[in-house]
Design a protein around this motif. Structure first.
Motif, short mmCIF file in Angstrom:
data_model
loop_
_atom_site.label_atom_id
_atom_site.label_comp_id
_atom_site.label_asym_id
_atom_site.label_seq_id
_atom_site.Cartn_x
_atom_site.Cartn_y
_atom_site.Cartn_z
N SER A 12 0.83 -1.20 0.00
CA SER A 12 0.00 0.00 0.00
C SER A 12 0.87 1.25 0.00
O SER A 12 2.03 1.21 0.41
N PRO A 15 -1.03 7.04 3.50
CA PRO A 15 -1.71 8.35 3.45
C PRO A 15 -0.73 9.44 3.84
O PRO A 15 -0.08 9.35 4.89
N TYR A 38 -4.35 5.11 -0.40
CA TYR A 38 -5.01 5.80 0.70
C TYR A 38 -5.15 7.29 0.40
O TYR A 38 -4.28 7.89 -0.23
N ALA A 66 -8.73 3.44 -0.09
CA ALA A 66 -9.19 3.54 1.29
C ALA A 66 -9.12 4.98 1.75
O ALA A 66 -8.29 5.75 1.28
N GLN A 68 -8.56 7.54 5.05
CA GLN A 68 -8.08 7.59 6.43
C GLN A 68 -8.79 8.71 7.16
O GLN A 68 -8.82 9.85 6.71
N TYR A 89 -15.80 4.23 -0.72
CA TYR A 89 -14.46 3.77 -0.33
C TYR A 89 -14.49 2.30 0.09
O TYR A 89 -15.45 1.82 0.69
N ASN A 93 -9.92 3.76 7.48
CA ASN A 93 -8.76 3.58 8.35
C ASN A 93 -8.75 4.68 9.41
O ASN A 93 -8.99 5.84 9.11
#
Length: 333
Positions: A12, A15, A38, A66, A68, A89, A93
């Motif tokens: 990944s 973020p 992210y 995703a 955050q 999404y 997170n």
């Protein structure tokens, strides 16, 4: 269509505030179909109280992507999580790792490592609100905490609350006397502790974050038994080195590896659409500066974009002119 975020979480891109916006993520997705992406951190008050839904805008091509969230109020985080899930999404997170003063003043981020029961309440509320995975990004500890003492308790509580996946930044966060930037480098890395946590929590999907600068290291960590690896600054500054071969090396895809030239040409229609909406070309090209990092012509590419992308009326022609600075011998590099 959403891809499986759990499968994609083997690799990944972290973020990162001011960096992983929707334009950056779109480019990263062109480079890797599989890697989990992210958003920048979005605060739950901004969504629930401020109605800042524009912060959640993304292109469907970005999936799996995703969001955050930053916050510490379980009820508000549950409401924010639902807003994010409804926006499409694939994962929500919770930030328990950011050490910045602004985040601390809001009683969330890394300071939450001191309140595992509160984090568990937040996770539980978010899980009740959404059907998508709720995950946590944390540190190994903060300030004078002893990581081997507090981290197992923290992980046990969030797992019991419904968190099935956690990303551990393998450094302490020092909340006093050290800047957020210094917190990314000064506290020593402890990869061994992250591996110990994986052994102690075999049913918890654990990704390691912190200090991973190349794809070789990521693959090695995966082969040693971690479930995932999250890469931050290197994925931004040298994206071609990290992402172009990620699908083949991490996910065993059989598709051909793209080149930086391919990515530039694939970005052009997206940039044209952005300009047609009234956007500026430098809002996108600032994320493209590192595409040719370490390759012949990289300096000229960066210079041409930096000097011209901000000018009034600048369009895709400045990108093609910058591309002319790159020797064709780098094709396929």
């Amino acid at each position: 269509m959403k891809n499986n975020a759990q499968k994609s979480a083997r690799l990944s891109v972290a973020p990162m505030m001011e960096w992983t916006d929707r334009h950056c993520r779109y480019m990263h997705r062109l480079m890797s179909r599989e890697t989990l992406l992210y958003t920048e951190m979005v605060t739950s008050p901004a969504l629930v109280r401020g109605g800042a839904l524009h912060l959640l805008r993304f292109d469907p091509l970005e999936h799996p992507v995703a969001v955050q969230l930053g916050g510490s109020d379980p009820i508000e985080l549950g409401q924010a999580a639902k807003i994010c899930a409804d926006a499409g999404y694939a994962e929500v997170n919770l930030n328990c790792g950011c050490p910045s003063d602004r985040v601390q003043s809001g009683a969330f981020g890394a300071v939450l490592m001191k309140s595992p029961e509160l984090v568990a309440d937040c996770v539980s509320a978010m899980r009740e609100a959404v059907d998508v995975p709720v995950t946590v990004k944390c540190r190994i500890g903060v300030d004078d905490q002893v990581p081997r003492d507090i981290l197992p308790d923290f992980l046990e509580k969030i797992q019991a609350a419904g968190c099935e996946r956690v990303t551990i930044h393998a450094r302490m966060a020092w909340l006093q006397g050290v800047s957020p930037k210094e917190n990314r480098d000064i506290p020593p890395l402890d990869y061994d502790l992250v591996f110990e946590m994986k052994q102690a929590f075999p049913d918890l999907h654990i990704s390691l974050n912190g200090g991973v600068q190349d794809l070789d290291t990521a693959v090695e960590l995966l082969e040693r038994g971690l479930d995932g690896v999250m890469i931050g600054r290197s994925a931004y500054h040298t994206p071609s080195d990290i992402l172009l071969a990620a699908d083949q090396r991490v996910y065993h895809a059989v598709s051909p590896v793209k080149t930086p030239h391919d990515i530039v040409h694939e970005m052009l229609p997206y940039i044209e659409a952005h300009l047609a909406e009234g956007g500026r070309v430098n809002q996108i090209t600032r994320h493209m500066l590192g595409l040719f990092a370490g390759r012949p012509g990289a300096r000229q590419w960066r210079r041409h974009l930096s000097e011209n992308a901000h000018k009034p009326g600048a369009g895709t022609e400045i990108i093609l002119a910058a591309l002319d600075q790159i020797p064709q011998t780098t094709e396929g590099a």
